[in-house]
Each structure stands twice: as structure tokens, then as C-alpha cells.
Design a protein around this motif. Structure first.
Motif, PDB file in Angstrom:
ATOM      1  N   ASP A   1      -0.677  -3.498   5.911  1.00 26.82           N
ATOM      2  CA  ASP A   1      -1.279  -2.894   7.105  1.00 26.82           C
ATOM      3  C   ASP A   1      -2.787  -3.067   7.001  1.00 26.82           C
ATOM      4  O   ASP A   1      -3.379  -2.753   5.970  1.00 26.82           O
ATOM      5  CB  ASP A   1      -0.976  -1.396   7.167  1.00 26.82           C
ATOM      6  CG  ASP A   1       0.411  -1.084   7.680  1.00 26.82           C
ATOM      7  OD1 ASP A   1       1.173  -2.029   7.955  1.00 26.82           O
ATOM      8  OD2 ASP A   1       0.730   0.117   7.797  1.00 26.82           O
TER       9      ASP A   1
ATOM     10  N   HIS B   1       1.549   4.064   1.771  1.00 23.97           N
ATOM     11  CA  HIS B   1       1.901   4.914   2.909  1.00 23.97           C
ATOM     12  C   HIS B   1       3.424   5.094   2.932  1.00 23.97           C
ATOM     13  O   HIS B   1       4.170   4.210   2.523  1.00 23.97           O
ATOM     14  CB  HIS B   1       1.457   4.268   4.227  1.00 23.97           C
ATOM     15  CG  HIS B   1       0.067   4.643   4.636  1.00 23.97           C
ATOM     16  ND1 HIS B   1      -0.692   3.876   5.478  1.00 23.97           N
ATOM     17  CD2 HIS B   1      -0.693   5.737   4.339  1.00 23.97           C
ATOM     18  CE1 HIS B   1      -1.862   4.460   5.675  1.00 23.97           C
ATOM     19  NE2 HIS B   1      -1.893   5.579   4.990  1.00 23.97           N
TER      20      HIS B   1
ATOM     21  N   HIS C   1      -7.589  -0.446   5.556  1.00 26.95           N
ATOM     22  CA  HIS C   1      -6.523   0.441   6.029  1.00 26.95           C
ATOM     23  C   HIS C   1      -6.478   1.631   5.083  1.00 26.95           C
ATOM     24  O   HIS C   1      -6.100   1.475   3.916  1.00 26.95           O
ATOM     25  CB  HIS C   1      -5.192  -0.333   6.014  1.00 26.95           C
ATOM     26  CG  HIS C   1      -4.022   0.430   6.527  1.00 26.95           C
ATOM     27  ND1 HIS C   1      -3.777   0.602   7.878  1.00 26.95           N
ATOM     28  CD2 HIS C   1      -3.012   1.054   5.877  1.00 26.95           C
ATOM     29  CE1 HIS C   1      -2.660   1.292   8.022  1.00 26.95           C
ATOM     30  NE2 HIS C   1      -2.174   1.593   6.832  1.00 26.95           N
TER      31      HIS C   1
ATOM     32  N   HIS D   1       0.843  -1.200   0.000  1.00 23.99           N
ATOM     33  CA  HIS D   1       0.000   0.000   0.000  1.00 23.99           C
ATOM     34  C   HIS D   1       0.874   1.244   0.000  1.00 23.99           C
ATOM     35  O   HIS D   1       2.093   1.165   0.165  1.00 23.99           O
ATOM     36  CB  HIS D   1      -0.989  -0.011   1.170  1.00 23.99           C
ATOM     37  CG  HIS D   1      -0.367   0.164   2.523  1.00 23.99           C
ATOM     38  ND1 HIS D   1       0.453  -0.774   3.105  1.00 23.99           N
ATOM     39  CD2 HIS D   1      -0.469   1.168   3.420  1.00 23.99           C
ATOM     40  CE1 HIS D   1       0.818  -0.361   4.306  1.00 23.99           C
ATOM     41  NE2 HIS D   1       0.289   0.822   4.519  1.00 23.99           N
TER      42      HIS D   1
ATOM     43  N   ASP E   1       5.674   4.867   5.115  1.00 27.14           N
ATOM     44  CA  ASP E   1       6.518   3.862   5.782  1.00 27.14           C
ATOM     45  C   ASP E   1       6.492   2.524   5.039  1.00 27.14           C
ATOM     46  O   ASP E   1       7.093   1.550   5.509  1.00 27.14           O
ATOM     47  CB  ASP E   1       6.130   3.688   7.252  1.00 27.14           C
ATOM     48  CG  ASP E   1       4.668   3.294   7.455  1.00 27.14           C
ATOM     49  OD1 ASP E   1       3.799   3.841   6.741  1.00 27.14           O
ATOM     50  OD2 ASP E   1       4.402   2.457   8.340  1.00 27.14           O
ATOM     51  N   HIS E   2       5.831   2.503   3.866  1.00 26.67           N
ATOM     52  CA  HIS E   2       5.822   1.279   3.044  1.00 26.67           C
ATOM     53  C   HIS E   2       6.293   1.525   1.612  1.00 26.67           C
ATOM     54  O   HIS E   2       6.709   0.590   0.949  1.00 26.67           O
ATOM     55  CB  HIS E   2       4.429   0.644   3.037  1.00 26.67           C
ATOM     56  CG  HIS E   2       4.041   0.094   4.383  1.00 26.67           C
ATOM     57  ND1 HIS E   2       4.104  -1.248   4.692  1.00 26.67           N
ATOM     58  CD2 HIS E   2       3.649   0.724   5.521  1.00 26.67           C
ATOM     59  CE1 HIS E   2       3.739  -1.434   5.957  1.00 26.67           C
ATOM     60  NE2 HIS E   2       3.450  -0.249   6.486  1.00 26.67           N
TER      61      HIS E   2
HETATM   62 ZN    ZN Z   1      -0.069   1.906   6.429  1.00 28.46          ZN
END
Ligand code: ZN
Length: 247
Positions: free
Chosen positions: A166, A62, A143, A60, A64-65
Motif C-alpha cells: 500500500d 496493517h 503509507h 506492511h 488487512d495485510h
Molecule cells: Zn495499508
């Protein structure tokens, strides 16, 4: 198939852990699964040459990904002198969000004359998709990330790796895990219920429903990091940066 946990942290670096990033060495090649903002630093800290990576699969969008992509691409362009192609596969919306990310972090970088070819592939959810010889199947999870957030099943024909991305608990995770050699599931919090994330309170009674050969927890906040002994006692693996596991 061999997993190296490059980053097992949450978005906030809890426990001093790097953002989410898994290295998979498979029968077909070398992949990253997720590429959090700290991924390039973490790869170098673990002595892993980014030039070995054939492709990147994103759960996904985000930071932090997938926030590590601009650094990875620019390192390949300007420092490492990469010549091998690179494939970036992610959920619908990846192309646009990656362009936005590149432009915000490094203006004009989307207009670079790249010295190596890289391309983005948007994986259709629910459709088995070939990614560099691997069969990848993604499933929508719960999420919010401004685009579909997905769980991933990835097979190299010999072993199957599965990952929740997530998400808060959704019943679809049972199918994602079913028959996998390793299922990595986020377990962000310890107690109660959280929007968008799994907690140990929610996961523990469902472990018996997850028919994966092994289960590993990741993406833990400080309350969960303080209780990993409970998870280990329940038979799960707990991710740590630098951990290497034969899948
Ligand atoms: Zn996330």
C-alpha cells in the motif's frame, strides 16, 4: 511462477472481496505475499490447503495485510496438525507487532507449545535477502502503518514478481517495477489524490514509466471498482479473487 489471487480487496471488503493475499507457487516453493485478516477463510474458500505454504512475505503491518496470521497459525496448530516449518518474513517491527496481534486476538497464544516450528524474519530494507531460496528486495514506500511500509521485489531465479504494497505514488515504484514479469500495484481510488494510496488519476499517466512485462491493479475501493474497464482498456490486468496467472 504462478500467482493465485487469494484476496484483492481493500480493508473494507469493497466489492465482497477478501483482504489482500497472494499465493505464489515458484521454482523454490509456495509463498503467501501478505496475509490479510480474511486470508484463512479465503484460502479455504478457494480450496487451497494452508499446509502447502512454506513462507509468508509481508509488505506492511496493517490488519488487512497481516491480520490473518493468528488464524493461520492457530488453524495449523489446532485443526490442521501442521508439522512443516513456516517462515514469516516482514518489515522491521514484525516480531513485536505479531506478538501483540496474537495476544489481543487469542490471549496466552504467544505461550503456546507449538507443534510445528515457525519463525519471524525481519527483512532489512534495501538489502537483497534470501527468503527460502528467493531473493527478496524491499523498498520503503509512503503509507503510515506504525512500522516501515514496503514494496517488494521477489525472484525465484527465473521470474520476478513485484508488488507495491500500500502506498501513494512514490518514484521508487518505477525501480520496483522495472524488469519485473508482473507488477501488482494498489490503485485504491479512481480520482484525485489520496494520502497513502494511489488513484487511477495519478497512476494512468505513469503507466508508461513502469517497465514491467505486465501490470495488475489491486486493493480497489468502490469508485475504482466501478471503473476497472478504463484500466483494462489502458492495458492493465485487474485483480479478482480466484484469478490465476502464470507469471
Ligand atoms: Zn495499508
Amino acid at each position: 511462477m504462478r500467482l493465485t489471487v487469494v484476496g484483492s480487496g481493500d480493508a473494507f471488503g469493497s466489492g465482497g472481496r477478501f483482504n489482500t493475499c497472494f499465493l505464489l507457487e515458484t521454482a523454490k516453493g509456495t509463498l503467501l505475499v501478505d496475509c490479510g485478516a480474511t486470508a484463512l477463510v479465503a484460502l479455504k474458500a478457494h480450496g487451497i490447503d494452508p499446509d502447502r505454504i512454506d513462507g509468508i512475505v509481508l509488505s506492511h503491518l496493517h490488519g488487512d495485510h497481516f491480520g490473518g496470521l493468528p488464524f493461520l497459525l492457530l488453524d495449523a496448530q489446532f485443526l490442521a496438525g501442521r508439522q512443516r516449518p513456516l517462515l514469516i518474513a516482514g518489515p522491521p517491527g514484525t516480531r513485536q507487532r505479531l506478538d501483540q496481534l496474537l495476544d489481543v486476538f487469542f490471549p496466552r497464544s504467544t505461550a503456546n507449545k507449538w507443534r510445528f516450528s515457525w519463525k519471524v524474519m525481519e527483512i532489512e530494507i534495501g538489502q537483497p535477502t534470501d527468503v527460502l531460496g528467493h531473493t527478496v528486495l524491499t523498498t520503503t514506500v509512503q503509507h503510515f502503518s506504525g512500522a516501515p511500509s514496503t514494496a517488494i521485489r521477489l525472484s525465484d531465479g527465473q521470474k520476478t514478481f513485484a508488488y507495491s504494497g500500500d502506498s501513494e505514488w512514490v518514484e521508487a515504484l518505477v525501480d520496483v517495477a522495472s524488469g519485473a514479469d508482473l507488477f501488482i500495484i494498489e490503485c485504491y481510488g479512481y480520482s484525485g489524490q489520496l494520502t497513502g494510496h494511489v488513484t487511477w488519476d495519478v497512476l494512468k499517466p505513469r503507466l508508461r514509466d513502469l517497465r514491467a512485462r505486465r501490470i495488475m491493479l489491486t486493493h480497489m475501493n468502490p469508485t475504482m471498482l466501478a471503473r476497472t474497464d478504463e484500466a483494462k482498456a489502458a492495458g492493465t490486468l485487474v485483480a479478482e479473487d480466484g484469478l490465476v496467472v502464470d507469471v
